[in-house]
Write a protein that holds these residues in place. Structure first.
Motif, short mmCIF file in Angstrom:
data_model
loop_
_atom_site.label_atom_id
_atom_site.label_comp_id
_atom_site.label_asym_id
_atom_site.label_seq_id
_atom_site.Cartn_x
_atom_site.Cartn_y
_atom_site.Cartn_z
N GLY A 111 41.12 31.15 36.72
CA GLY A 111 40.12 30.32 36.10
C GLY A 111 39.28 29.52 37.08
O GLY A 111 38.22 29.00 36.71
N SER A 145 35.64 32.12 37.07
CA SER A 145 36.66 32.62 36.14
C SER A 145 37.56 33.65 36.81
O SER A 145 37.79 34.75 36.27
N LYS A 184 40.55 35.87 38.18
CA LYS A 184 41.75 36.40 37.55
C LYS A 184 42.71 36.89 38.64
O LYS A 184 42.27 37.22 39.74
#
Length: 130
Positions: free
Chosen positions: A15, A85, A87
């Motif tokens: 995130g 974002s 991951k």
């Protein structure tokens, strides 16, 4: 000859955001496009994003569209990869590559191929923990 040096890798949590930089030196005026690839342990080096010098046309892998943004500042001979974002599957060594000495138009598939790039940086590690 073109030399490339990547900066900005590190360890972040899922995130989070991270920005990579790739500074080019040498015969940078011959640079047609620059791109980012990544290589996870035991896997092949895969295309991430690319940007052309003249029109700043951009190309992205499907896996990073909407999350990563590639930009360049020609005056600084630097390309950036803004990664949002993040991951765990984004964990890899990220490499910057340069396409040199080309003229004319190339389709997006050209930039996604490792063989299109003439020079590479040493890579920078990005680790995303869950």
């Amino acid at each position: 000859q073109v030399q490339l040096v990547e900066y900005g890798g590190g360890m972040v949590q899922a995130g989070d955001s991270l920005r990579l930089s790739c500074a080019a030196s040498g015969r940078t005026s011959s640079t047609y496009a620059m791109g980012w690839f990544r290589q996870a342990p035991g896997k092949e080096r895969m295309f991430v994003a690319a940007i052309t010098r003249t029109y700043s046309s951009t190309y992205y892998a499907d896996s990073v569209k909407g999350r990563f943004t590639i930009t360049r500042v020609n005056a600084k001979n630097t390309v950036y990869l803004q990664m949002n974002s993040l991951k765990p599957e984004d964990t890899a060594v990220y490499y910057c590559g340069a396409v040199v000495g080309r003229i004319g138009y190339y389709s997006g598939s050209f930039y996604s191929q490792k063989s299109s790039y003439d020079y590479w940086g040493q890579g920078t590690q990005v680790t995303v923990s869950s």
